[in-house]
Structures are given as structure tokens and as C-alpha cells.
Design an enzyme around this catalytic site. Structure first.
Site, PDB file in Angstrom:
ATOM      1  N   ASP A  42     113.859  59.357  15.995  1.00  0.00           N
ATOM      2  CA  ASP A  42     113.756  60.642  16.686  1.00  0.00           C
ATOM      3  C   ASP A  42     115.098  61.011  17.100  1.00  0.00           C
ATOM      4  O   ASP A  42     115.086  62.269  17.322  1.00  0.00           O
ATOM      5  CB  ASP A  42     112.900  60.823  17.941  1.00  0.00           C
ATOM      6  CG  ASP A  42     111.347  60.370  17.628  1.00  0.00           C
ATOM      7  OD1 ASP A  42     111.061  60.543  16.482  1.00  0.00           O
ATOM      8  OD2 ASP A  42     110.567  60.375  18.571  1.00  0.00           O
ATOM      9  N   LYS A  76     114.136  55.989  36.159  1.00  0.00           N
ATOM     10  CA  LYS A  76     114.056  57.159  36.808  1.00  0.00           C
ATOM     11  C   LYS A  76     114.617  57.264  38.187  1.00  0.00           C
ATOM     12  O   LYS A  76     113.901  57.348  39.261  1.00  0.00           O
ATOM     13  CB  LYS A  76     112.478  57.610  36.869  1.00  0.00           C
ATOM     14  CG  LYS A  76     111.925  57.802  35.386  1.00  0.00           C
ATOM     15  CD  LYS A  76     110.548  58.393  35.359  1.00  0.00           C
ATOM     16  CE  LYS A  76     110.030  58.530  34.186  1.00  0.00           C
ATOM     17  NZ  LYS A  76     109.781  57.623  33.191  1.00  0.00           N
ATOM     18  N   ASP A 123     116.591  63.770  21.459  1.00  0.00           N
ATOM     19  CA  ASP A 123     115.744  63.131  20.937  1.00  0.00           C
ATOM     20  C   ASP A 123     114.884  64.480  20.190  1.00  0.00           C
ATOM     21  O   ASP A 123     114.251  65.051  21.433  1.00  0.00           O
ATOM     22  CB  ASP A 123     115.063  62.443  22.067  1.00  0.00           C
ATOM     23  CG  ASP A 123     113.725  62.122  21.457  1.00  0.00           C
ATOM     24  OD1 ASP A 123     113.124  62.571  20.741  1.00  0.00           O
ATOM     25  OD2 ASP A 123     113.211  60.980  22.041  1.00  0.00           O
TER      26      ASP A 123
END
Lengths: 369, 411
Positions: free
Chosen positions: A120, A171, A227
Site C-alpha cells: 500500500d 501508540k 499508505d
């Protein structure tokens, strides 16, 4: 062309094509994601061409779905580039590491390192520099990292000055680093010893251990990266790509009376009188843009038609779709293949499945089955 | 000899017609290219016996003077504007000017509310009235749905004679589906009845429950309701098209029907026209524009190349730039819609699936305090920038917008 850089020798690359491409629906209901045209070229061809440019002679596609369709369409295209294409077919999804184990035989035929990339990703592919950097530090693997504005959404990479990776943090709540994994790697065949033939994540189950052993380095990417796996990012990536073309290869951009900013128009497309196309538009083969249409920040795929006085911003118009006269479409509207939008409608953030005929406005974002 | 009286109210009334009535008094708002009450005047002048038209309201004479003199010139008939010194209600104003109406001893006079639009069947009404010598007032009646009837004056009549036996203005519960259209034929003797009603009002005012103005009188409640059941009040039920013009949204609906009535009027087609359309002779329309159905375009309007307009009213000297789309909207005087812009409203037509359904005059806001979807209205001098969308919004006069708006009132 290939092989001109003899030092690289026989280099192989594995592209993780993977599953259904659900995030890029409704486009991927008609075509496998790697074949969806990004700036008038299948996403996968951007990657293969860049790999060929870096001396890659064998490309392995790890696919779990619709392999025949891709094989049929890509084989001829790719053979023109002087590279061989091999399909490694997963009978069950194997994640991001499992496919390497499946392709073990192909990847371990030579001691040379091989490239691995997610399908991607669109960027200024840095494969030559990656190979060079990888050789310079001599460790098992190198991953490309890219700088992002909001790292808290991703896993970030923490590494030393010379590139040696210390840790991966998923994260992060507090700012630790703004570098994230860009989805492109070069690995020595020895890495295959760390991978088993089962669904396995390269990010979580392989890289952290390599980092612990001091065997993984990071190389920072120059230029843009995106992406493009979902429509919004697809369009953002298109803007970045066109901007990069303007700087590096501006003769690929279309210049004309009705064009504003960075625009690609296939030579077989026809553009009517009094249109305003751009900035940031790509128009595919055999597309018809009728008189007085205005298109901004959009991709119009092969064979589609945008009729008179329509106004489009932030849209992907699928293959052979027809956008009616005085239609206004905006806010990441995606039309699947062969969709008809009747005259004078307003479509705000509509995701329209293939072969639909739309006769009523869609004033709020909505999926139209 | 016959006369006609048109009641137009004053600037305090017709607030639901805002912001259209901010620039033009509501009675003069153009529908199908003509001021609202010109349609009344045109209907009256079709009767050869009608010799004078009196317009009663509390707008200033200067507001009305240009229109009145224009009408005199156009129809060659006596047309006068009588200004109420203070709003006296539908009956009070009429009674105040009774001598002006009686002058010349007409056989009867038509009484027309200014805020209705219709294919006025004045000849039929007059013949009906003439056939009933004891009739003081004949009301034009029409069928409504049971549900909507309670928003109007409701009448019960004796079927054999058409005498009204019961009359209630805006009842709380269902009375009848026969409603008052606000169009009447009156005999001069009605002023005797009004004198009695006026006396009762005065007595009430000075006996301590005086409120408002002593001359205030409601035609419907103080005159019509007491007349019911006396064999002096009659209803003539007709099936002609009729509607109230209360909200701005009803202007588009009225426009469609008046255009249909005047269909033969458009003689030249400057561009691709989908009937019915009215284009003022001084409007400049590009040949590549597509206009209609139900569009009225005023004087001096400029419609540029590739424009699409439907179900809309474009007022004088407005400009619609290239490739723009305007639908279910009113574009005010001197307003401008930018190229590739979209100005779109939601129609508020009566439910086509219900026979006899009328316009729902919905309020601006619903119970949640949200704006009800309505036609989009651009006040005078409003500028809509290029490539924007204005959806179900109302823009007050002289605002220059800088972005898109949806479901908003922009002050």
C-alpha cells in the site's frame, strides 16, 4: 537497465499483497487492490518499477486472494521490465511475517539480502540507498522509517544516531519519536530463521527481537510517504506524488489552458471546452470530461465520463462510471465501477458500490449498497 | 357596476415571509413575474363590470404609489390605495373605508385577501351571489384534508341552498373540510351588519375590557361567524387551484401554478427551456443555459453560460455565473451566485398523494430547535462565492458569504 549495478547482483523482493483490500472498497470489489491505478498506473507497478530500477530481478508476490487475476494482468506488463514474477499463494492469511516463511525456498537460494515491502505504500522509493546502507552496517536487517506529524496513531521506532534500533513503541501516549515504520525492509536470508510458517506479525514478533540482538537498523526516508490503502489517504498520496513529479519529472505533468496546478491526463482522454482541471487531478485512459466541468483533487479512472458543468473535489470516480450534468460531488466520494450518478445531484462523502445508478442526492456521508 | 377590495395588511404582518419581505413588501413580491396582488388585479379587470379596485393596508402611500400608478396605466381602471392610519384588523379597515366602497352605489364588491393566490373564479362567484338575493356575503370555499382544515376558517353549509349554518375560524377540533379561501362577494348591506358588530366591539371596549384599538374588528370572527345560520352567508365551493402565500416556501409553489395559468406568455426561448418558465424581456440569458420547470426570471437578470435553474425565482438584476446550479430557491435582487456554485433548497409542496392537501406552512424551526428543511433564500445583494454549496439555508440581505453553508440562517 537491470543488472547495470553489478554490485547488487541477483536481488529478490517480496511484496506483501495480502487480503481483500477492504479499506479501499468499493474500488477493490472490482479489482484487486494492487491493480487499482494510482496516478494512472497500478499501485503495484509503481513499486515493481522502483525495484527494477534498483536492480531487482525477481519479484515474489505474497497473495492470499485473486491471484489468477493479478497473474494474468501483471505477467506481461512485468516481463517487459525484464524481471520475473512469482506468486506465493497463501491458503490462509499469514500476516506480515508468515509469507516470508512460505517463500523460504525462493528467498534462501542465494546469500544476498532481499527487499520486503507492504503493497500500500507510495513514496520516492529508496531501494538503492537502502541496499547500500544495509551493506554498510552489515547487520541482519534494515527498515525504512518516515517522519509523521501525529505519531501517536502508529507504532514509533526509537534508534541511535547511527541507525541502530533500540525499541518499538506502539501508540505512544507521550512523545517519544516521530519516526514510524514505513513498510519497506531489506533483510538477510538469515532472518528467515526467526520466522515460522504460521500467521505471524513481522512488526511484533520478529523486529523487536532483532532489535534486542542489535541486528536491526533504521534508515530515514527522504521525501513524501503515504499508505494509500484507504480513499482519503489515496487522494492525499496522489497530491504528494504529483507534487514530487513537479519537482523531479515535470514533463509527465499535463500543461494546457484548462489545467491548474499538478495534473496528469492520459493522452487517450478527451477534455471539453471551458473546463477547469486541477490542482491535483489524475485522469485515466479513455476518460471523457465534457464541457464546463470543474475537477479538483480527484482521480478519474479508465473509461469514466464526467458530464457538462459537474463539479468534483476530493473524489475517486471508478472505471466506466458516469457523473451527470451539474452534479456536485465532494468530501471523499468514491464511485465503484460502472456507477451512474444522474444529473443535478449532490453527493457528499458517498461510497457507492459497483453498478449502482444513483437518482437521489446523498447530502451526508453514506455507503450506497 | 362592481368594485373590488384587496386587503394587504401592513409591514407588521407577513413576517413568516421573511427575509423575502425585508426588501419588498410581501404584496409586491413577484410571483411568475408579477407582484403577488397584480394577479388579483388582473382577475378583477377581466370582469367588464368591475370599475374600481381599492387596496387597503397599512403600508405607507410612498411604498405603494409606484405600483398603483403602474397598475392604472396597465389596466386602464381606477385603482386606489387606502392607507389605514393604524392596523384595524381585516374587518376594521374595511369598515373604516366603507364610504369609499359604497361611493357610486355598486351592486356588490369583491373582497380578496392579498395573501392568497388562485385561479380566481370571480365571474362564477358573482353569478352565484346574484342568484341569491338575500345573500350578504358569498365565500369562495374549497375542500381541504380533515387534518389541515383546522388551520383555516371552517364552514358547514346546508347542501340544498349552500347557506352557511356554522362558521369557526381556525377551530381547535375538526368541524368541516370545507374551508374559507379568503375570497368573497359582498352586498353593500353587509356594512349594516358590520355597524352592529362595530357597536358591540365599541361597547365592549368602553365597558372596561378594552384592549388594542377601539376600531379593531376581525372580518372572520366578528362578521362572518355571527352571520352563519342567518341565511345571509353562503359558500360557493369551487375546485380551482388555490393556496395561501404565508411562508417563503409557498412562493415557489404559487409560482408554479401561476406560470401554468399564464402558459402562453413566453414567446421567445433564449435557451433550452423546460416549461413553465417566465423570463423578463430585459433579462440576458446565455443560449447554453437550461431553465425550468417552474422558474421566473426578473428584469435585468444575467444568466451566464452553462447555468441550470429549476423550481426557483430569480429577482431583478441578480447574476447567476457560469456552470452554477440553482434549484428550489429564491435569489434576491442584485444577488450573485458564483461559478460552479450550487444553491439548493427543499421543496415544501403539498403532499401530492393526498387529495385536497394544501401547503403546510411549517415554522422555521422544529421542536428540537433545528431548522426545518426549506427552500433556500438569498436576500438582496447577497454574494455566493464560486464553487460553494448553499443547502437549505436562508441568507439575510447584503451578506457576502465566504464558504459553503448547510441548514443555517446566516444573519
Amino acid at each position: 537497465m537491470c543488472g547495470s549495478d553489478k554490485k547488487l547482483g541477483e536481488i529478490r523482493a517480496l511484496i506483501l499483497v495480502g487480503g481483500y483490500g477492504t479499506r479501499l472498497r468499493p474500488l477493490t470489489l472490482s479489482r484487486p487492490k494492487p491493480l487499482v491505478e494510482f496516478a494512472n498506473k497500478p499501485i503495484l507497478m509503481h513499486q515493481i518499477e522502483a525495484l527494477v530500477d534498483a536492480g531487482v530481478t525477481q519479484v515474489i508476490l505474497a497473495v492470499s486472494y485473486r491471484a489468477e487475476e493479478m497473474e494474468k494482468e501483471l505477467t506481461e506488463e512485468v516481463s517487459k521490465l525484464g524481471v520475473s514474477l512469482t506468486f506465493s499463494h497463501e491458503t490462509e492469511p499469514l500476516g506480515t511475517a508468515g509469507p516470508l516463511a512460505l517463500a523460504r525456498e525462493l528467498l534462501s537460494t542465494s546469500p544476498e539480502p532481499f527487499f520486503v515491502l507492504n503493497s500500500d505504500v507510495i513514496c520516492d522509493f529508496p531501494f538503492k540507498e537502502l541496499a547500500k546502507f544495509h551493506r554498510s552496517h552489515g547487520k541482519e536487517g534494515t527498515i525504512v522509517v518516515t517522519k509523521v506529524k501525529e505519531p501517536s496513531k502508529y507504532g514509533v521506532v526509537v534508534y541511535k544516531e547511527g541507525g541502530e534500533i533500540e525499541s518499538f513503541i506502539e501508540k505512544p501516549q507521550e512523545f517519544i519519536s516521530n519516526k514510524i515504520n514505513a513498510g519497506m525492509y531489506i533483510l538477510n536470508p538469515s532472518v528467515l530463521n526467526r520466522i515460522e510458517l504460521r500467521p505471524m506479525s513481522i512488526e511484533k514478533e520478529v523486529f523487536p527481537f532483532m532489535a534486542k540482538d542489535g541486528e536491526l537498523y533504521a534508515m530515514e526516508l527522504e521525501g513524501f510517504w503515504m499508505d494509500v490503502g484507504q480513499p482519503k489517504d489515496f487522494l492525499t498520496g496522489m497530491c504528494l506524488y504529483l507534487n514530487s513529479l513537479r519537482q523531479k519529472n515535470s514533463n509527465m505533468l499535463y500543461e494546457g489552458d484548462c489545467v491548474v496546478g499538478n495534473v496528469i491526463i492520459d493522452p487517450t482522454a478527451t477534455i471539453g471546452k471551458g473546463c477547469r482541471i486541477g490542482p491535483n487531478v489524475t485522469i485515466g485512459p479513455n476518460v471523457v470530461i465534457e464541457d464546463g466541468a470543474c475537477i479538483k483533487r480527484s482521480t478519474i479512472l479508465r473509461g469514466a465520463c464526467v458530464r457538462q458543468h459537474a463539479w468534483l473535489e476530493g473524489c475517486i470516480v471508478g472505471w466506466k462510471s458516469v457523473v451527470g450534468r451539474w452534479v456536485r460531488m465532494e468530501n471523499t466520494t468514491v464511485l465503484g465501477e460502472d456507477v451512474i450518478v444522474k444529473d443535478e445531484l449532490y453527493i457528499n462523502g458517498g461510497q457507492v458500490l459497483p453498478h449502482k445508478s444513483i437518482a437521489l442526492s446523498v447530502p451526508e456521508p453514506q455507503i450506497i449498497m | 357596476m362592481l368594485k373590488a377590495v384587496i386587503l394587504i395588511g401592513g409591514p407588521q404582518k407577513g413576517t413568516r415571509f421573511r427575509p423575502l419581505s425585508l426588501d419588498t413588501p410581501k404584496p409586491l413580491f413577484p410571483i411568475a413575474g408579477l407582484p403577488l396582488i397584480q394577479h388579483h388585479i388582473a382577475a378583477c379587470t377581466k370582469l367588464a363590470d368591475c370599475k374600481e379596485i381599492l387596496i387597503i393596508g397599512s403600508y405607507t402611500t410612498t411604498t405603494m404609489a409606484p405600483f398603483i400608478s403602474e397598475m392604472q396605466k396597465e389596466y386602464h381602471i381606477i385603482i386606489r390605495y387606502l392607507q389605514e392610519f393604524t392596523p384595524l384588523g381585516t374587518g376594521g379597515g374595511l369598515y373604516h373605508f366603507r364610504d369609499q366602497i359604497r361611493a357610486g352605489n355598486p351592486s356588490a364588491f369583491f373582497l380578496l385577501n392579498g395573501d392568497v393566490c388562485a385561479d380566481f373564479p370571480l365571474k362564477e362567484l358573482w353569478e352565484f351571489h346574484e342568484e341569491r338575493p338575500n345573500a350578504l356575503v358569498t365565500i369562495m370555499g374549497t375542500e381541504a384534508t380533515r387534518q389541515q382544515s383546522v388551520h383555516y376558517g371552517c364552514m358547514v353549509r346546508e347542501l340544498s341552498t349552500n347557506a352557511v349554518t356554522h362558521y369557526v375560524e381556525k377551530p381547535n377540533s375538526y368541524i368541516s373540510t370545507l374551508i374559507n379561501c379568503g375570497v368573497y362577494v359582498c352586498s353593500l348591506q353587509v356594512f349594516h351588519t358590520m355597524a352592529d358588530a362595530f357597536q358591540r366591539k365599541q361597547d365592549g371596549f368602553y365597558n372596561g375590557n378594552g384592549q388594542g384599538h377601539p376600531g379593531y374588528m376581525s372580518w372572520e370572527q366578528d362578521v362572518l361567524a355571527p352571520l352563519a345560520g342567518t341565511n345571509k352567508l353562503y359558500a360557493n365551493q369551487v375546485s380551482n387551484w388555490w393556496s395561501q402565500v404565508k411562508t417563503a416556501g409557498s412562493a415557489i409553489y404559487a409560482n408554479r401554478h401561476y406560470l401554468e395559468l399564464y402558459r402562453e406568455r413566453l414567446t421567445h426561448a433564449p435557451c433550452n427551456i423546460i416549461p413553465d418558465v417566465y423570463i423578463h424581456p430585459t433579462a440576458v440569458v446565455d443560449s447554453t443555459a437550461v431553465i425550468g420547470p417552474n422558474v421566473s426570471i426578473g428584469a435585468g437578470v444575467r444568466v451566464k453560460a452553462g447555468v441550470r435553474i429549476k423550481e426557483s425565482i430569480i429577482l431583478n438584476n441578480a447574476t447567476i455565473q457560469e456552470h452554477a446550479l440553482v434549484m428550489h430557491s429564491v435569489v434576491g435582487q442584485d444577488a450573485s451566485v458564483g461559478e460552479w456554485s450550487r444553491v439548493e433548497g427543499t421543496p415544501s409542496d403539498p403532499d401530492p398523494n393526498k387529495p385536497f392537501a394544501k401547503m403546510d406552512n411549517t415554522p422555521l424551526f422544529n421542536n428540537d430547535g433545528r431548522l426545518n428543511p426549506s427552500i433556500t433564500i438569498l436576500g438582496a445583494g447577497v454574494v455566493v462565492p464560486p464553487e460553494t454549496i448553499l443547502l437549505n439555508s436562508i441568507v439575510l440581505p447584503h451578506k457576502h458569504l465566504t464558504r459553503s453553508f448547510k441548514h443555517e440562517i446566516i444573519l
